[in-house]
Design an enzyme around this catalytic site. Structure first.
Site, PDB file in Angstrom:
ATOM      1  N   ASP A   7     -17.800  18.477  17.426  1.00  0.00           N
ATOM      2  CA  ASP A   7     -17.450  18.584  18.839  1.00  0.00           C
ATOM      3  C   ASP A   7     -17.975  17.312  19.499  1.00  0.00           C
ATOM      4  OD1 ASP A   7     -16.599  19.718  21.284  1.00  0.00           O
ATOM      5  OD2 ASP A   7     -18.646  20.388  21.692  1.00  0.00           O
ATOM      6  N   GLU A  68     -12.622  17.904  17.452  1.00  0.00           N
ATOM      7  CA  GLU A  68     -11.889  18.386  18.628  1.00  0.00           C
ATOM      8  C   GLU A  68     -11.066  17.244  19.213  1.00  0.00           C
ATOM      9  OE1 GLU A  68     -13.313  21.308  21.806  1.00  0.00           O
ATOM     10  OE2 GLU A  68     -13.458  19.364  22.820  1.00  0.00           O
ATOM     11  N   ASP A 141     -22.474  22.947  22.325  1.00  0.00           N
ATOM     12  CA  ASP A 141     -21.785  21.944  21.497  1.00  0.00           C
ATOM     13  C   ASP A 141     -21.878  22.298  20.014  1.00  0.00           C
ATOM     14  OD1 ASP A 141     -21.603  19.652  23.767  1.00  0.00           O
ATOM     15  OD2 ASP A 141     -23.585  20.582  23.770  1.00  0.00           O
TER      16      ASP A 141
END
Length: 194
Positions: A7, A68, A141
C-alpha cells in the site's frame, strides 16, 4: 503462492505478505510498514522506501507483488507522494523479475468484502476474519497491504494463469509447423539414370 502486498505511501508504506491459493485458507506471513520522516528530502525518503521494500522481498521471497493503483484524491500532494512510492515499489519488484499486479481500491474492497464500496472498517474486519487474526494490524496502511495481497491471491493468480495460457496459445500459433513423426513423408519420384 506467496504475495507481497504494498500500500504505497511516502510517510507510511504498508507491506503485508500472505501465503495461500484459491479455495484454501490463507496465512499471514508478516505485516508492517516502511516509514520515512517528513523532515527528509523527497529523494532520501524514496531511497528509504526502496531499501525497505527490497529488504522485505529479500526476506520473504514472494512469488508476486500486488500494489495499490494510485487514484485521484482531492489533495494533490498526497497523490504525488503515493505515486512516487508506487513507482519505487514497481521498480523494486521489476528489478527482481517478480510478476507485478496493480489493483484499484474498489477491486480490493470487492474481493475482500464482496462490496466495492465497503469502508475501511468492513475491509479490516474481513482481513481479520480471512487471515484468522486476533486483531487488525495497525496502522491502517499495514492492513491495506494485507487486503491487496489477499486480493491478488484470489483474483490475480487466476488472471496470471489465464494470461500465461493465452501467451502459450499465441506462441504455439506463431511456431512453424513441423510434420508429426507418425505422418507419411510426401511422395517423391525417383528417376534412374544409367
Amino acid at each position: 503462492m506467496r504475495v507481497l502486498g504494498i500500500d504505497p505511501g511516502l510517510t507510511r508504506c504498508g507491506v503485508g505478505v500472505v501465503d495461500g491459493s484459491v479455495g484454501r485458507p490463507l496465512t499471514l506471513v508478516d505485516v508492517g510498514v516502511v516509514r520515512t520522516s517528513s523532515s527528509l528530502p523527497i529523494a532520501e525518503r524514496l531511497v528509504t522506501i526502496e531499501k525497505g521494500l527490497d529488504a522485505w522481498i529479500e526476506e520473504h521471497r514472494p512469488d508476486a507483488v500486488a500494489v495499490e493503483r494510485v487514484f485521484a484524491r482531492s489533495d494533490s500532494s498526497t497523490i504525488m507522494g503515493t505515486a512516487q512510492a508506487s513507482g519505487i515499489a514497481l521498480v523494486v519488484a521489476a528489478r527482481r523479475g517478480l510478476p507485478i499486479a496493480m489493483h484499484t481500491p474498489s477491486e480490493v474492497k470487492a474481493a475482500v468484502s464482496g462490496n466495492g464500496r465497503a469502508d475501511k472498517a468492513q475491509v479490516g474486519a474481513m482481513v481479520v476474519r480471512i487471515l484468522r487474526l486476533a486483531e487488525l494490524p495497525k496502522p491502517a496502511d499495514a492492513a491495506d497491504a494485507l487486503a491487496l495481497a489477499i486480493t491478488h491471491v484470489w483474483r490475480g493468480s487466476a488472471s496470471t494463469r489465464l494470461e500465461a495460457a493465452a501467451a502459450q496459445a499465441r506462441a504455439q500459433q506463431r511456431a512453424p509447423r513441423r510434420p508429426s513423426p507418425t505422418s507419411t513423408p510426401p511422395s517423391t519420384t525417383h528417376v534412374r539414370t544409367r
